[in-house]
Write an enzyme that holds these catalytic residues in place. Structure first.
Site, PDB file in Angstrom:
ATOM      1  NE  ARG A   1      11.729  43.321  72.523  1.00 18.73           N
ATOM      2  CZ  ARG A   1      11.953  43.700  73.770  1.00 18.73           C
ATOM      3  NH1 ARG A   1      11.108  44.559  74.363  1.00 18.73           N
ATOM      4  NH2 ARG A   1      12.981  43.226  74.452  1.00 18.73           N
TER       5      ARG A   1
ATOM      6  CB  THR B   1      -4.941  46.841  45.832  1.00 19.24           C
ATOM      7  OG1 THR B   1      -4.385  47.283  47.080  1.00 19.24           O
ATOM      8  CG2 THR B   1      -6.440  46.743  46.002  1.00 19.24           C
TER       9      THR B   1
ATOM     10  N   GLY C   1       1.671  49.626  43.315  1.00 23.01           N
ATOM     11  CA  GLY C   1       2.390  48.595  44.048  1.00 23.01           C
ATOM     12  C   GLY C   1       2.125  47.214  43.468  1.00 23.01           C
TER      13      GLY C   1
ATOM     14  CG  ASP D   1      -3.839  48.132  50.912  1.00 26.33           C
ATOM     15  OD1 ASP D   1      -3.207  47.347  51.639  1.00 26.33           O
ATOM     16  OD2 ASP D   1      -3.378  49.226  50.543  1.00 26.33           O
TER      17      ASP D   1
ATOM     18  CG  MET E   1       1.390  46.969  53.832  1.00 31.38           C
ATOM     19  SD  MET E   1       1.888  46.632  52.127  1.00 31.38           S
ATOM     20  CE  MET E   1       3.663  46.998  52.255  1.00 31.38           C
ATOM     21  N   GLY E   2      -2.390  48.804  54.982  1.00 26.97           N
ATOM     22  CA  GLY E   2      -3.776  49.268  54.983  1.00 26.97           C
ATOM     23  C   GLY E   2      -3.826  50.746  55.308  1.00 26.97           C
TER      24      GLY E   2
ATOM     25  CD  GLU F   1       0.332  51.074  55.299  1.00 27.34           C
ATOM     26  OE1 GLU F   1       1.573  51.073  55.435  1.00 27.34           O
ATOM     27  OE2 GLU F   1      -0.245  50.942  54.197  1.00 27.34           O
TER      28      GLU F   1
ATOM     29  N   GLY G   1      -5.587  54.169  42.497  1.00 28.08           N
ATOM     30  CA  GLY G   1      -4.893  55.218  41.763  1.00 28.08           C
ATOM     31  C   GLY G   1      -4.820  54.918  40.281  1.00 28.08           C
TER      32      GLY G   1
ATOM     33  NE  ARG H   1       9.945  40.151  74.831  1.00 30.19           N
ATOM     34  CZ  ARG H   1      10.955  39.710  74.110  1.00 30.19           C
ATOM     35  NH1 ARG H   1      10.723  39.114  72.942  1.00 30.19           N
ATOM     36  NH2 ARG H   1      12.198  39.846  74.530  1.00 30.19           N
TER      37      ARG H   1
END
Length: 389
Positions: free
Chosen positions: A293, A152, A23, A154, A196-197, A249, A130, A189
């Site tokens: 939401r 990255t 990525g 992350d 991400m993660g 995530e 990777g 609300r």
């Protein structure tokens, strides 16, 4: 004319290749510029491999591009990568057409042979966990010399304190959470923000704290809904009728599984995660009776130019990679350790993930501020609510 720095290496490095895999992350172009200029100052020729390893494996025009001064001029502040990147370009499972369909094939031997035929002395592989694994496997198969550069958003590459791209992603996520406060409060609300993660919650942890989240869900801490509900109701009792929950995530409910948006395939052998925010929002709405939401920040975390910190770190990594090559060092990965750029063995980082240590000061800070991780004992926030009322 450019003054050539004297080489310190007993083995002369004359020509190197560099690629960007996995990525994208803000700072990739800064690395390319730093590697190119540092190498040129030493009289070393630099070539970029387009789209991961595809530019070397495929016979396509422009698959290899010379990175001279003109090629890297004016790119340092830009996001993305001028070389392009690929998530499905693993040379050990490379998409190859056979019988009218694409099948995974090990083309690592062909890659190494072409690398040598082109006269490259070393590879600078820029990527995440990777990419470091692939680089280490290529080294073991016969690639002469490899220097890995960890990137990255992350921040999960093992062996380095930080990766470039991470600071930018945290800054973007924090700004998004800041903006959600006003609209979430206006409508009273509960807002669940998905960041991400996959295996590590670094972005959610830092952005959640800095953005004033009330609950932070990370892969390292399997969560239950009860403490989060207690936290929301505690805020209600104090007149704060809105709450913000940040979820990585890869966050998982206790005794549950990650939320998968798309299954992996033979080329991309891991599933695409996504949907945890929607799942959590629905459950919290049902349990609290409040309007909820969800929002997925997604690839906005990867976009745009790098922050000053990421830009500088990328430049330091790139210059360090060339410096270690010039010094005759063995293969390895450049890493930030105690504010210094060091070279560590590729085998030390390949196949390992750097997760959030639960006893770190940042987690402790969050807990002491009353932020819920979804693992608190029953009554932790309810008791505080009673005391405050």
């Amino acid at each position: 004319m450019t003054a050539i720095l004297p080489s310190m290496s007993p083995r002369k490095i004359r020509k190197i290749a560099i690629n960007t895999g996995g990525g994208d992350a803000p700072g990739l172009n800064a690395v390319l510029r730093s590697v190119a200029l540092s190498a040129i100052e030493r009289g070393i020729e630099v070539w970029g491999i387009k789209h991961g390893y595809r530019g070397l494996l495929e016979d396509e025009p422009g698959g290899l591009v010379r990175l001279d001064r003109d090629a890297v001029r004016g790119i340092m502040h830009l996001g993305g990568t001028i070389l392009g990147t690929a998530n499905r370009g693993d040379p050990f499972h490379y998409p190859t057409e056979e019988g009218g369909k694409l099948v995974p094939k090990d083309r690592s031997g062909e890659l190494i042979e072409r690398f040598k035929q082109k006269g490259f002395d070393a590879l600078v592989a820029v990527g995440g966990d990777g990419s470091m694994r692939i680089a280490n496997e290529l080294l073991e198969r016969g690639l002469p010399l490899v220097i890995g550069v960890p990137k990255t958003i992350d921040n999960d590459v093992y062996g380095t304190e930080l990766t470039f791209g991470f600071d930018t992603a945290v800054s973007i996520a924090t700004e998004a959470i800041d903006r959600l406060h006003s609209t979430t409060e206006a409508h009273e609300r509960v807002m669940v923000v998905e960041l991400m993660g996959r295996h590590a919650g670094w972005i959610s942890l830092r952005a959640g704290i800095a953005g004033g989240a009330d609950a932070i869900l990370i892969p390292e801490v399997p969560f239950s809904y009860e403490p989060i509900v207690e936290k929301i109701l505690q805020r209600e009792s104090r007149g704060r009728r809105f709450s913000i929950v940040v979820a990585a995530e890869g966050a998982v409910q206790k005794d549950g599984d990650v939320t998968v948006r798309e299954a992996g395939d033979v080329f991309r052998r891991v599933a695409v995660l996504g949907g945890v925010a929607e799942r959590v929002a629905k459950e919290l709405g049902a349990r609290t009776g409040k309007e909820t939401r969800s929002m997925v920040l997604g690839h906005l975390q990867r976009g745009g130019g790098p922050t000053t910190f990421d830009r500088l770190l990328a430049l330091r990594f790139g210059a360090g990679a060339v410096r270690f090559l010039d010094q005759g060092c063995e293969s390895g990965m450049v890493a930030l350790r105690c504010h210094k750029i060091e070279l560590i063995p590729l085998s030390e980082t390949a196949g390992r993930t750097k997760t959030v240590p639960l006893d770190c000061d940042t987690v402790t800070t969050a807990r002491e501020m009353g932020i819920s991780f979804g693992d608190e004992p029953a009554g932790r926030f309810a008791a505080e609510r009673t005391a405050a009322s």
